[in-house]
Design an enzyme around this catalytic site. Structure first.
Site, PDB file in Angstrom:
ATOM      1  N   GLU A 168       0.805  -1.230   0.000  1.00  0.00           N
ATOM      2  CA  GLU A 168       0.000   0.000   0.000  1.00  0.00           C
ATOM      3  C   GLU A 168       0.832   1.272   0.000  1.00  0.00           C
ATOM      4  OE1 GLU A 168      -2.681  -0.284   3.328  1.00  0.00           O
ATOM      5  OE2 GLU A 168      -3.864  -1.870   2.391  1.00  0.00           O
ATOM      6  N   GLU A 351      -5.466  -8.672   1.138  1.00  0.00           N
ATOM      7  CA  GLU A 351      -6.027  -8.368   2.458  1.00  0.00           C
ATOM      8  C   GLU A 351      -7.522  -8.147   2.298  1.00  0.00           C
ATOM      9  OE1 GLU A 351      -4.311  -5.123   4.721  1.00  0.00           O
ATOM     10  OE2 GLU A 351      -2.278  -5.742   4.208  1.00  0.00           O
TER      11      GLU A 351
HETATM   12  C1  FCB Z   1      -4.341  -2.106   5.775  1.00  0.00           C
HETATM   13  C2  FCB Z   1      -2.936  -2.416   6.236  1.00  0.00           C
HETATM   14  C3  FCB Z   1      -2.860  -3.463   7.304  1.00  0.00           C
HETATM   15  C4  FCB Z   1      -3.966  -3.327   8.324  1.00  0.00           C
HETATM   16  C5  FCB Z   1      -5.310  -3.198   7.643  1.00  0.00           C
HETATM   17  C6  FCB Z   1      -6.471  -3.102   8.585  1.00  0.00           C
HETATM   18  O1  FCB Z   1      -4.372  -0.849   5.191  1.00  0.00           O
HETATM   19  O2  FCB Z   1      -2.160  -2.851   5.142  1.00  0.00           O
HETATM   20  O3  FCB Z   1      -1.575  -3.398   7.880  1.00  0.00           O
HETATM   21  O4  FCB Z   1      -3.703  -2.285   9.171  1.00  0.00           O
HETATM   22  O5  FCB Z   1      -5.300  -2.084   6.795  1.00  0.00           O
END
Ligand code: FCB
Length: 445
Positions: A168, A351
């Site tokens: 990110e 994620e």
């Molecule tokens: C993302 C991050 C991860 C975590 C989630 C909830 O943006 O990559 O580390 O904090 O959010």
């Protein structure tokens, strides 16, 4: 319960994600150098309740137990990040072998249980020594990052086949170098665009360096990607949303896949772009990792960093404990949209997950039905994206463990395994059991 309608290909990757600073603890062990998150979290007022990652889940010592949890759930992949400052304590100088040894043991442990290691080289924990020289605003970091990437690949590239360069870049640039809401807490538009461009460039150079290093690696990166919507149906919010989309999604995707910044904002990056940079940011990738939680709702806000801010989620949409909209259809929309925008790459959801206020019940478990509902609806959405022709190859839940949720500290829990921070005891939640069954059913179809 939804989710069952979907069926996933037999070679689908089922994984869980974590990151180094959020789980490891052991911040002063085996020669590890300080990272920007050590300094930031120890600065009064920065993190909720003064929480730090000093101990966290103590994964550095308890990793065997943690990979047992992965194996018992049936995951066939695990995405973790290496801490740059464990491997090069000052970011650019000598290598600390004990840091590499830790990840070496972890990789062997995963593989002996049939879990493919997916390694992310940078999940926001920059060595503080590099931040002292400007961090991501200083162009020298591009070289240092590529050097660090090669060191890790030389040690682990014989076993780790999937490599993500960055986690990110967009979130890190905006929070770390724009608004100051994350480490290192730097602010201002020019700092943000400089950091952003150097992240893109470092990513491109590291991709090329690793490609030259070994031909058998699958190389990619991870971006937080989401549909952007105007909070209100008026012209000012529509313009603000378009501007946010150009930055948030565009300033990561376009340099990587097209070799330029989106036209409406390109001028704001001009001060930091040198000849040849945009050819270097456009390095070929074998996959794109998509972190998806929610769409964003944007409202105009004159005088702020970008002239906009996050607005209210429309009435009627459910939200998580962090106020993030729960909208699985937006995940389908995002994945379908990426095909056109990026030339139909192999995609992985790297994620996806949710934070809810939850309690440990008398029986010692956490009955997180709201998380089960969230995961089930998003898996169903992932299945719909595949049915629509998206080359979605895998899904990683965020997160294996409750952990240090950045400036929220330990107050926000995303894990499918509960962590008692006083005893460090791990207790699988109901969502862990549910996901275990879901994966087993998919494998045994
Ligand atoms: C993302 C991050 C991860 C975590 C989630 C909830 O943006 O990559 O580390 O904090 O959010």
């Amino acid at each position: 319960m939804t989710g069952e309608a979907s069926s996933f290909p037999q070679d689908f990757v089922w994984g869980a994600s974590t990151s180094s600073y959020q789980i490891e603890g052991a911040v002063a062990e085996d020669g590890r150098g300080k990272s920007i998150w050590d300094v930031y979290s120890h600065t009064p007022g920065r993190v909720a309740n003064g929480d730090t990652g000093d101990v966290s889940c103590d994964h550095y010592h308890r990793w065997r137990e943690d990979i047992d949890l992965l194996a018992a759930a049936g995951f066939n992949a695990y995405r973790f990040s290496t801490a740059w400052s464990r491997i090069k304590p000052d970011g650019s100088g000598a290598v600390e072998p004990r840091g590499l040894d830790f990840y070496d043991r972890l990789v062997d442990g995963l593989m002996s249980r049939g879990i493919a290691p997916w390694l992310c080289l940078y999940h926001w924990d920059l060595p503080q020594a590099l931040q002292d020289k400007g961090g991501w605003t200083n162009r020298d970091i591009v070289r240092h990052f590529a050097d660090y990437a090669v060191v890790v690949a030389r040690r682990l590239g014989d076993r780790v086949k999937h490599w993500a360069m960055l986690n990110e870049a967009n979130v890190h640039a905006v929070l770390g170098y724009g608004s100051g809401g994350g480490a290192p807490g730097v602010t201002g538009l020019e700092n943000m665009t400089a950091a952003w461009h150097h992240l893109n460039l470092a990513q491109g150079r590291a991709l090329s360096a690793l490609r030259a290093e070994r031909a058998d690696l699958r190389l990619g990166t991870v971006i937080a990607l989401q549909p952007v919507r105007p909070a209100a149906a008026d012209e000012a919010d529509r313009r603000a949303a378009a501007r946010f989309d150009a930055f948030w999604n565009g300033a990561c995707l376009d340099p990587l896949f097209r070799g330029h910044y989106p036209a409406p904002i390109a001028g704001e990056f001009a001060h930091v772009i040198a000849d040849g940079d945009l050819a270097a940011t456009k390095a070929p990738v074998d996959f794109l990792g998509v972190n998806y939680y929610a769409p964003s709702y944007i409202t105009h806000a004159p005088g702020s960093l970008l002239g906009l801010r996050f607005g209210a989620v429309p009435e009627g949409l459910p939200v998580t404990a962090l106020g993030w909209a729960i909208d699985p259809d937006a995940l389908v929309e995002e994945l379908v949209h990426l095909r056109a925008r990026c030339g139909d790459p192999d995609l992985y959801i790297t994620e996806n997950g949710a934070c809810f206020d939850e309690v440990v019940a008398g029986d010692g478990t956490v009955h997180d039905d709201d998380r089960i509902d969230y995961l089930s609806r998003h898996l169903d959405a992932a299945g719909r994206a595949i049915a629509a022709g998206v080359k979605l190859r895998g899904y990683f839940v965020w997160s294996l463990l409750d952990n240090f949720e950045w400036s929220e500290g330990y107050s926000r829990r995303f894990g499918i395994v509960h962590v008692d921070y006083a005893t460090l005891r791990r207790t699988p939640k109901a969502s862990y059991r549910w996901l275990t069954d879901f994966i087993a059913r998919q494998k045994n179809r």
